[in-house]
Structures are given as C-alpha cells and as structure tokens.
Scaffold this motif. Structure first.
Motif, PDB file in Angstrom:
ATOM      1  N   GLU A   1      35.626 -40.303  12.550  1.00 19.30           N
ATOM      2  CA  GLU A   1      35.331 -40.660  11.169  1.00 19.30           C
ATOM      3  C   GLU A   1      36.387 -41.612  10.636  1.00 19.30           C
ATOM      4  O   GLU A   1      37.576 -41.453  10.917  1.00 19.30           O
ATOM      5  N   TRP A   2      35.919 -42.587   9.876  1.00 18.02           N
ATOM      6  CA  TRP A   2      36.809 -43.582   9.282  1.00 18.02           C
ATOM      7  C   TRP A   2      36.473 -43.747   7.808  1.00 18.02           C
ATOM      8  O   TRP A   2      35.314 -43.641   7.418  1.00 18.02           O
ATOM      9  N   SER A   3      37.480 -44.040   7.002  1.00 19.23           N
ATOM     10  CA  SER A   3      37.230 -44.440   5.625  1.00 19.23           C
ATOM     11  C   SER A   3      36.547 -45.794   5.670  1.00 19.23           C
ATOM     12  O   SER A   3      36.819 -46.604   6.561  1.00 19.23           O
ATOM     13  N   ALA A   4      35.663 -46.028   4.706  1.00 19.65           N
ATOM     14  CA  ALA A   4      34.915 -47.284   4.741  1.00 19.65           C
ATOM     15  C   ALA A   4      34.710 -47.834   3.343  1.00 19.65           C
ATOM     16  O   ALA A   4      34.718 -47.100   2.345  1.00 19.65           O
ATOM     17  N   ARG A   5      34.528 -49.147   3.317  1.00 15.90           N
ATOM     18  CA  ARG A   5      34.160 -49.869   2.091  1.00 15.90           C
ATOM     19  C   ARG A   5      32.995 -50.776   2.441  1.00 15.90           C
ATOM     20  O   ARG A   5      32.885 -51.260   3.561  1.00 15.90           O
ATOM     21  N   SER A   6      32.167 -51.026   1.456  1.00 14.08           N
ATOM     22  CA  SER A   6      31.055 -51.948   1.649  1.00 14.08           C
ATOM     23  C   SER A   6      31.573 -53.375   1.532  1.00 14.08           C
ATOM     24  O   SER A   6      32.529 -53.642   0.799  1.00 14.08           O
ATOM     25  N   SER A   7      30.924 -54.293   2.248  1.00 20.56           N
ATOM     26  CA  SER A   7      31.340 -55.696   2.167  1.00 20.56           C
ATOM     27  C   SER A   7      30.993 -56.298   0.812  1.00 20.56           C
ATOM     28  O   SER A   7      31.581 -57.285   0.400  1.00 20.56           O
ATOM     29  N   ALA A   8      30.036 -55.686   0.108  1.00 23.21           N
ATOM     30  CA  ALA A   8      29.644 -56.157  -1.228  1.00 23.21           C
ATOM     31  C   ALA A   8      29.919 -55.045  -2.234  1.00 23.21           C
ATOM     32  O   ALA A   8      29.435 -53.920  -2.069  1.00 23.21           O
ATOM     33  N   ASP A   9      30.692 -55.341  -3.274  1.00 18.38           N
ATOM     34  CA  ASP A   9      31.049 -54.319  -4.257  1.00 18.38           C
ATOM     35  C   ASP A   9      29.830 -53.729  -4.959  1.00 18.38           C
ATOM     36  O   ASP A   9      29.845 -52.587  -5.388  1.00 18.38           O
ATOM     37  N   ASP A  10      28.765 -54.505  -5.092  1.00 16.14           N
ATOM     38  CA  ASP A  10      27.586 -54.026  -5.823  1.00 16.14           C
ATOM     39  C   ASP A  10      26.580 -53.305  -4.924  1.00 16.14           C
ATOM     40  O   ASP A  10      25.506 -52.933  -5.370  1.00 16.14           O
ATOM     41  N   ARG A  11      26.907 -53.083  -3.672  1.00 13.96           N
ATOM     42  CA  ARG A  11      25.971 -52.444  -2.732  1.00 13.96           C
ATOM     43  C   ARG A  11      26.564 -51.151  -2.202  1.00 13.96           C
ATOM     44  O   ARG A  11      27.523 -51.165  -1.442  1.00 13.96           O
TER      45      ARG A  11
END
Length: 153
Positions: A116-126
C-alpha cells in the motif's frame, strides 16, 4: 637541474594518476576518472619541465573541464541499462485504489505489487473511488501520483 628534481613532480603526478584510476575502478561512479585525465596532462607537463604552479593550474583546469563537459554525456550512456529500483520502478505500473484518493481532503491510498502506498490524483479536481484501476505517472516524495486508467473514464 638534476635528474632527481625532474622526476619528483613526474612521480607525484603518476601516483595521483594511479590512485585516481584505482579509485574509479573500485567505485565505478564516474567521479575520479576526470582527475586522472588532469593528472595525465600534468605528467606530460612535468616531463616537459613546466613549472610546478603551471602543472597544478593545468591539472585543475583539465580535470574540471573534463568533469563538466563530458560527465553528463558519460552518465547518460553508462546508466541507460540501469535497473530501476524500489519506488522509481512503480512509475508506469497500474495500482488499485484501496482508500478514496481525494487531493482536496488530502487522503488516498493505492495498492501495487502487494504494497500500500499513499497516493494523490494527477488532477486536483478528480477524486478516485475505491476499486478504481489507476496508472502511476510519477512519484512526489513518498506519494504516488496516479490517474484513472483510460478505459474506466
């Protein structure tokens, strides 16, 4: 000027040349080979009886010139077959969202290769809901930057 005084600088430069080459062979890090080049030129200058200050200045000029002009090219070609390790090998792979990924809330986790990894979306609005298949496009610190796989959109 006797023969002994001529060979002292030559011997010093030859010793430096050998030390640099041995250090490079041990580390293979492309760090000391440039100074070996400078020492080689200094050996030639010493054999031609140039003054020691000239030998030293030329040693540094040649060494730094080689370092800054050829190292980037050498690193590019010597590291092209380097196997990516650990986190950098994840870029381009697919992950499954196991906890909603929402940049505005600062949350999100994905699973890839059993980890498991922490993740962020490439688009802030998605935001990406649980179960979404995502592509890892980059790494920012300890977080994977992901985007939803094309065919799911």
């Amino acid at each position: 000027m006797n023969v002994t005084s001529l060979f002292q600088p030559v011997i010093v430069w030859l010793l430096l040349l050998v030390v640099c080459i041995i250090a490079e062979l041990i580390t293979m890090g492309l760090t000391t080979i440039w100074f070996a080049g400078g020492a080689l030129v200094a050996v030639i200058l010493a054999m031609l009886r140039f003054p020691i200050p000239v030998q030293i200045v030329v040693f540094f000029i040649v060494s730094l010139g080689l370092l800054f002009s050829t190292r980037p090219i050498a690193v590019k070609y010597f590291n092209k077959d380097r196997i990516k390790t650990n986190a950098e090998s994840l870029v381009g792979r697919q992950a499954i969202v196991v906890s909603d990924v929402d940049n505005l809330k600062g949350i999100g986790r994905v699973q890839i290769g059993g980890q498991e990894w922490s993740a962020r979306s490439s688009a802030d609005d998605r935001a990406l809901p649980v179960g979404t298949v995502a592509n890892v496009i980059a790494i920012d610190g300890v977080k994977l930057i992901v985007e939803e796989k094309e065919e799911q959109r």
